[in-house]
Design an enzyme around this catalytic site. Structure first.
Site, PDB file in Angstrom:
ATOM      1  N   SER A  86     -49.531  16.486  21.804  1.00 54.85           N
ATOM      2  CA  SER A  86     -48.568  16.520  22.906  1.00 54.85           C
ATOM      3  C   SER A  86     -48.684  15.335  23.872  1.00 54.85           C
ATOM      4  CB  SER A  86     -48.680  17.845  23.673  1.00 54.85           C
ATOM      5  OG  SER A  86     -49.783  17.833  24.538  1.00 54.85           O
ATOM      6  N   LYS A 141     -48.939  23.663  32.044  1.00 57.81           N
ATOM      7  CA  LYS A 141     -48.789  22.237  32.295  1.00 57.81           C
ATOM      8  C   LYS A 141     -47.982  21.997  33.569  1.00 57.81           C
ATOM      9  CE  LYS A 141     -49.252  20.626  27.506  1.00 57.81           C
ATOM     10  NZ  LYS A 141     -48.547  20.202  26.284  1.00 57.81           N
TER      11      LYS A 141
END
Ligand SMILES: [Ca+2]
Ligand SMILES: [Ca+2]
Ligand SMILES: [Ca+2]
Ligand SMILES: [Ca+2]
Ligand SMILES: [Ca+2]
Ligand SMILES: [Ca+2]
Ligand SMILES: [Ca+2]
Ligand SMILES: [Ca+2]
Ligand SMILES: [Ca+2]
Ligand SMILES: [Ca+2]
Ligand SMILES: [Ca+2]
Ligand SMILES: [Ca+2]
Lengths: 195, 195, 195, 195, 195, 195
Positions: D95, D138
């Site tokens: 990611s 996140k």
């Protein structure tokens, strides 16, 4: 599968003696030499100690090239492949050191190895021959294989008494302290090719 | 998935015989040769012993290039890729040694391999053919695959009695001591390309 | 995350079919080609078998460069990067062989891959297409992703009966024995760039 | 130690978002570029997937050098060191792909990265942005670190609803499908050095 | 097999002292020097710490070549093989550092090592000698092997009291802080070859 | 064995502070620089994180060579050996980063490191100094070793309160955010060699 003595005096092949959990066995060391660039290939399911042993044999010969009548730069002019057959059987330990050195000198000097000779002993960088284990089992397998002479480290002299008399009588034991003595007893004069 | 004999005489492909826990099977060895710089690639989930076996086959051929009518410097003029299909199946052991040698000589000489021939045997640096295990299972799989002839190590002669009579009758067994004999029975004359 | 058919006919990208413990899924194979020196990079958490599969695909194409209208020396003039997205998912097995070969030929010939085509099959060094596992699950995922045609190994013909009728009717199955047939069905003519 | 937004717009450094068992965190990606020979160094206790992710980012940029106004041969003219600080913390996963790509383009084009922007997304060889996990965590860490904008994969749109309203209001979410969009939102114009 | 003092003053060989679970032992360090290209080979089943120790010894000598009257570029003009015999015995730890340094200086300067001297001590990049473990056991093995003098790190002075009086009286202990002192006590003047 | 402050201001050696399960300890970083070709050798039983830390230090210095008055091409003109003595003790973690950077700048600029200074801190590619763990134990060991000043990351300011007053009073703490500050406090002016 038990080993057998070679049928002929070979160039670049010598007979070692191995000691495994299953007892003693003979060990064929085969060497091929190619015009090349100095690559060393070691095959036959060899353990790290046995591979280092080959490197020590190689360095000893390199350090004594002149005396052995070998080209000084052989290590960069040839590719060397050392193979120990019966590729499925793991092999390790330093005791094939003098056998690998003998086969290598044979290949580099064109001198055949006497077919009736087997040998066992660790080699050091200076050519000293150090003692090994399993001499009794190794002698039994040498006898069974039809060998007549076996070269052993002088420091193993004390282990001769453990070998059955019948086997001891059928074999000539040559005790050595240095590779020079091994080569003297194992190699024949250079074979001159006929044309 | 059981193997089958090749439909045609192939150049650079030979049929070996494998022996696994699941029984015997045929094994296709495929070789591609490229103008290159001497890179050797081995694929097909091969174990270390089988890879070393390929190196021994390669060195033997290099040491006998002249007699085999192969260019002396083939090892540095070509890239060689040896692949053993059915890439998910792990393969190991030295018994494909003579099959890899045969496929390699075929690729280098342009001589096709007879499609009805299978073979099994360890190869040494000097071309000797050493005995293998599982002959019975290998013979069964060869028969099932439609092969007509199988080349085996002479030292495996004693194992022929274990093969069922029906299978033994359907196969011709050629017993060999050296790769020269393998090549003699497995290879056809050079194929001349038509233009 | 379930796969989807590509929105466009891509150059250097093809759609494979994977079979994992979690069922079937589509697999995107992406290839980038760079002027370079022949470096092959493989990424996407690929297992050894899948990497060897890529090498086999690469060698097959190298051995057939002329027939495929690819520059003979492409393997040393380009760097090739093969990536399989969803980089956190481990991928292995030989069944993406023909997909990697197809994407590679597409990249090297500038011919787009038909976006409605998926494929699965092991490739050998000679371009033969070998059977794979999990055809049923792969077909389900292809259908779900909106693919219209899937190319499968001829030897998997017997597994078609296991696929639910509804899915089987929504897909065209092309059975092949050789990569030539795969390329014929999966690739469009060369895309000529407009200037 | 929680991350913080950068104090300045940096060249060659971008802020990613990580998701670990301990929750979300920001991740600084630092890049140094040296006149060199094309060596790529990756440090910061990066797992294999993250390293492959860097390779994919690198290849994408190499394949698009012209459009990105980067020298075609940058990959062989520079040594690139990518480091992810807090070197004792293991980092993995795909990611950070778009963050590494953004930092690399920044370093190669001399365009600063907006200091208030964080980002997360897998990158493919063609620049597509694939969805990631842990968006909620996140986003929380981005908010805590003082970031104002976060760039996310469009396919993660469905996960926005899981983010607490207070956090969602404090952040601008930019949803993207391709790296081009990432660069458009994250990079400032080239910084002209004053003399 | 217990070690023994060398029979002669050797060039390129020095005697170290090892401490293993089985007690103390002497350790022969053998060095061969070849005209070459700077390759360093380490054999004798050496652990990583012992190998790093050899590298530190090598770098120290390289950094002090002038003072040691060694050619500045020895590191690229010679191949060096360091071997520790009894190849089946694993060896590790930093305490052979000064022994390897001494053997290497001996080989490079043609100065023999005094045969009655053994030594133990870690070496640093600047030639400092750091303390070691097992001094008592090492002294016992040195005594048994017939050595007369052992060189030890000054920081081990406090451990002398643990050595039995009979052994302590039979050995001369030289306590050192730097390799310079080791060389002063262990090496004889250069051997001039007779012609 | 507890560490001690250096007896002299050294060039190419700096004192770090380590934190292990056994408590704090000082750590000597030694660097040797050789005319060479850019080889970097790292020894002293260093873990991967510590090795990566050395690479980050190296890259930072390379990126700032001009400002640090170091030759731009030092990385390809010298071989660098970084060794951390007490070779049997495993060492890891990023906290020696600024110590390695300081020793390297010292070696490259010929500026001695102040012998009374110890330091601890992670370094990033841009020279930022990140916080470390175990400050209390590190301070105790610094005090015990006779150091007078220790350089610590500014973010560790909050941990000073945990250090016993007696130790805190005996040490000067310099809190830094960037390597520039470390160098300013740790390095003396260039040592001019007398002739
Ligand atoms: Ca045997
Ligand atoms: Ca006895
Ligand atoms: Ca099969
Ligand atoms: Ca029988
Ligand atoms: Ca998926
Ligand atoms: Ca069926
Ligand atoms: Ca953090
Ligand atoms: Ca949702
Ligand atoms: Ca011993
Ligand atoms: Ca004491
Ligand atoms: Ca210590
Ligand atoms: Ca506190």
């Amino acid at each position: 599968r038990y080993g057998q003595a070679e049928a002929d005096n070979q160039i670049g092949a010598a007979t070692g003696l191995a000691y495994t959990q299953a007892g003693g066995d003979t060990l064929s060391i085969e060497i091929s030499l190619f015009k090349g660039t100095g690559k060393l290939t070691l095959t036959g399911k060899l353990g790290d100690v046995m591979k280092e042993s080959a490197q020590a044999a190689f360095s000893y010969i390199r350090s004594r090239a002149d005396e052995l009548k070998i080209e000084q730069d052989f290590h960069e002019k040839y590719d060397v492949h050392i193979h120990v057959p019966e590729g499925a059987t793991p092999k390790d330990g330093p005791s094939a050191g003098i056998t690998m050195a003998t086969a290598l000198v044979s290949a580099l000097t064109n001198r055949p190895v006497r077919k009736e000779v087997g040998m066992t002993g660790e080699i050091t960088l200076r050519g000293r021959v150090l003692p090994i284990g399993g001499l009794k089992e190794k002698a039994l397998s040498a006898h069974r294989a039809g060998l007549k002479t076996i070269i052993i480290p002088e420091e193993n002299n004390k282990d001769l008494e453990d070998i059955p008399e019948s086997v001891r009588k059928g074999l000539k034991f040559i005790k050595v302290k240095h590779l020079d003595e091994v080569l003297e007893h194992a190699l024949l004069p250079e074979k001159v090719s006929q044309s």
